[in-house]
Design a protein around this motif. Structure first.
Motif, PDB file in Angstrom:
ATOM      1  N   UNK A   1      45.550 152.664  90.365  1.00 29.51           N
ATOM      2  CA  UNK A   1      46.312 153.934  89.623  1.00 29.51           C
ATOM      3  C   UNK A   1      47.759 154.125  90.027  1.00 29.51           C
ATOM      4  N   UNK A   2      48.411 153.619  90.998  1.00 26.29           N
ATOM      5  CA  UNK A   2      49.641 153.395  91.184  1.00 26.29           C
ATOM      6  C   UNK A   2      50.407 152.648  89.951  1.00 26.29           C
ATOM      7  N   UNK A   3      49.980 151.323  89.769  1.00 25.94           N
ATOM      8  CA  UNK A   3      50.460 150.951  88.660  1.00 25.94           C
ATOM      9  C   UNK A   3      50.431 151.530  87.388  1.00 25.94           C
ATOM     10  N   UNK A   4      49.365 152.188  87.016  1.00 29.25           N
ATOM     11  CA  UNK A   4      49.274 152.748  85.771  1.00 29.25           C
ATOM     12  C   UNK A   4      50.456 154.166  85.898  1.00 29.25           C
ATOM     13  N   UNK A   5      50.464 154.632  86.948  1.00 31.63           N
ATOM     14  CA  UNK A   5      51.337 155.793  86.913  1.00 31.63           C
ATOM     15  C   UNK A   5      53.058 155.257  86.952  1.00 31.63           C
ATOM     16  N   UNK A   6      53.238 154.005  87.370  1.00 29.95           N
ATOM     17  CA  UNK A   6      54.515 153.482  87.144  1.00 29.95           C
ATOM     18  C   UNK A   6      54.892 153.076  85.736  1.00 29.95           C
TER      19      UNK A   6
ATOM     20  N   UNK B   1      49.520 159.300  90.247  1.00 26.86           N
ATOM     21  CA  UNK B   1      50.254 159.203  91.550  1.00 26.86           C
ATOM     22  C   UNK B   1      49.264 160.224  92.562  1.00 26.86           C
ATOM     23  N   UNK B   2      49.119 161.148  92.010  1.00 35.37           N
ATOM     24  CA  UNK B   2      48.064 162.083  93.004  1.00 35.37           C
ATOM     25  C   UNK B   2      46.866 161.566  93.238  1.00 35.37           C
ATOM     26  N   UNK B   3      46.141 160.875  92.152  1.00 37.29           N
ATOM     27  CA  UNK B   3      44.830 160.295  92.358  1.00 37.29           C
ATOM     28  C   UNK B   3      45.011 159.342  93.545  1.00 37.29           C
ATOM     29  N   UNK B   4      46.104 158.594  93.331  1.00 39.99           N
ATOM     30  CA  UNK B   4      46.240 157.306  94.413  1.00 39.99           C
ATOM     31  C   UNK B   4      46.488 158.033  95.659  1.00 39.99           C
ATOM     32  N   UNK B   5      47.023 158.986  95.890  1.00 37.15           N
ATOM     33  CA  UNK B   5      47.526 159.663  97.202  1.00 37.15           C
ATOM     34  C   UNK B   5      46.091 160.289  97.845  1.00 37.15           C
ATOM     35  N   UNK B   6      45.471 160.721  97.008  1.00 30.61           N
ATOM     36  CA  UNK B   6      43.830 161.004  97.472  1.00 30.61           C
ATOM     37  C   UNK B   6      43.294 159.779  98.014  1.00 30.61           C
ATOM     38  N   UNK B   7      43.496 158.477  97.473  1.00 32.47           N
ATOM     39  CA  UNK B   7      42.738 157.372  98.142  1.00 32.47           C
ATOM     40  C   UNK B   7      43.479 156.775  99.269  1.00 32.47           C
ATOM     41  N   UNK B   8      44.572 156.975  99.090  1.00 33.77           N
ATOM     42  CA  UNK B   8      45.457 156.458 100.332  1.00 33.77           C
ATOM     43  C   UNK B   8      46.767 157.495 100.545  1.00 33.77           C
ATOM     44  N   UNK B   9      46.568 158.446 101.532  1.00 38.47           N
ATOM     45  CA  UNK B   9      47.503 159.463 101.703  1.00 38.47           C
ATOM     46  C   UNK B   9      48.805 158.741 102.359  1.00 38.47           C
ATOM     47  N   UNK B  10      48.608 157.793 103.119  1.00 44.12           N
ATOM     48  CA  UNK B  10      49.620 157.273 104.052  1.00 44.12           C
ATOM     49  C   UNK B  10      50.718 156.244 103.105  1.00 44.12           C
TER      50      UNK B  10
ATOM     51  N   UNK C   1      57.107 158.727  96.599  1.00 47.06           N
ATOM     52  CA  UNK C   1      58.433 158.592  96.046  1.00 47.06           C
ATOM     53  C   UNK C   1      58.291 158.439  94.452  1.00 47.06           C
ATOM     54  N   UNK C   2      57.294 157.701  93.749  1.00 47.70           N
ATOM     55  CA  UNK C   2      57.047 157.676  92.572  1.00 47.70           C
ATOM     56  C   UNK C   2      56.935 158.939  91.831  1.00 47.70           C
ATOM     57  N   UNK C   3      56.042 159.654  92.571  1.00 53.49           N
ATOM     58  CA  UNK C   3      55.573 161.192  92.134  1.00 53.49           C
ATOM     59  C   UNK C   3      56.761 162.011  92.085  1.00 53.49           C
TER      60      UNK C   3
END
Length: 192
Positions: A127-132, A147-156, A162-164
Motif C-alpha cells: 500500500x505504501x508503494x502504491x501510495x508513493x 497511506x491511510x490503509x497502510x497506517x491502519x496496518x502499521x500505525x508506527x 510523512x507521505x500522507x
C-alpha cells in the motif's frame, strides 16, 4: 539530471569500457533509454545489468516496466515476482530519490501493486508503494487512501504519515499536513 542524455550515454559507455563487469553503467544507460521511451534497447542494457548483478530488485522492477511498455505482460509479471522474492521491502518501496521511477508509469504501478496486494493483502509495504506511485503522479486523493490503509496496518511507521502529509500539503490542506508531519516526527523519535 539536466536531461543531457547524449552526454550521459557517452559517459556511461566509457564507464562500461573501463569496467565491463560493473552492472551500474548498464542500468544507468537503460534508465536514460527508458526516459526516451526506447524500451527495446533499454531491455538489452537491463539484461546485461541483471546478468552482472542479479540480486538487485530495482533492476527487475525497471525491466518489468520496459516489458510492460512493450506489451509483454508475462515477462513484466515474472520480473515483478522476482523483485519481490529478492526483497519485498526493496521491491515494494523505493527510496525518495528513486520516486521518479513511477512518474509517467502509473499504468505499470497500478498493475504491479494490484498483483502484490492480491498476494499479500496485509502488506503495508504494498500500500505504501502504491501510495508513493500515486503521489509521484499527482494522484493525491488515491495516495491518501493508500497511506491511510497502510497506517491502519502499521500505525508506527513514520514514512506513511510523512507521505500522507505531503499529499495533504499538495492539496492545500495545511492543518492535516501539519498533523501528519508532527505524527511522522513523533513516530520517528519514538522508534529510534
Amino acid at each position: 539530471m539536466e536531461k543531457d542524455y547524449e552526454t550521459a550515454l557517452d559517459y556511461f559507455s566509457r564507464a562500461q569500457e573501463v569496467s565491463p563487469n560493473w552492472a551500474v553503467p548498464y542500468f544507468d544507460r537503460a534508465s536514460i533509454l527508458m526516459d526516451r521511451q526506447e524500451y527495446a534497447p533499454a531491455l538489452l542494457e537491463l539484461n546485461k545489468a541483471i546478468s552482472l548483478m542479479s540480486q538487485f530488485p530495482l533492476f527487475y522492477m525497471v525491466r518489468s516496466i520496459a516489458y510492460f511498455k512493450l506489451g509483454n505482460l508475462d515477462a513484466a509479471h515474472t520480473d515483478q515476482d522476482a523483485a519481490i522474492r529478492l526483497s519485498d521491502k526493496d521491491a515494494l518501496t523505493v527510496s525518495p530519490i528513486n520516486l521518479t521511477l513511477y512518474e509517467g508509469d502509473l499504468d505499470w504501478a497500478e498493475d504491479y501493486y494490484a498483483r502484490a496486494i492480491a498476494k499479500m493483502p496485509r502488506s503495508f509495504l504494498a500500500y505504501q508503494g502504491r501510495a508513493d506511485a500515486y503521489r509521484a503522479n499527482k494522484e493525491f486523493e488515491k495516495a491518501i487512501a493508500d497511506y491511510t490503509h497502510a497506517i491502519q496496518l502499521v500505525p508506527r511507521e513514520a514514512d506513511l504519515y510523512l507521505g500522507r502529509g505531503k499529499c495533504y500539503q499538495a492539496l492545500n490542506n495545511p492543518e492535516k499536513a501539519a498533523a501528519d508531519f508532527r505524527l511522522a516526527l513523533r513516530k520517528r523519535i519514538s522508534y529510534t
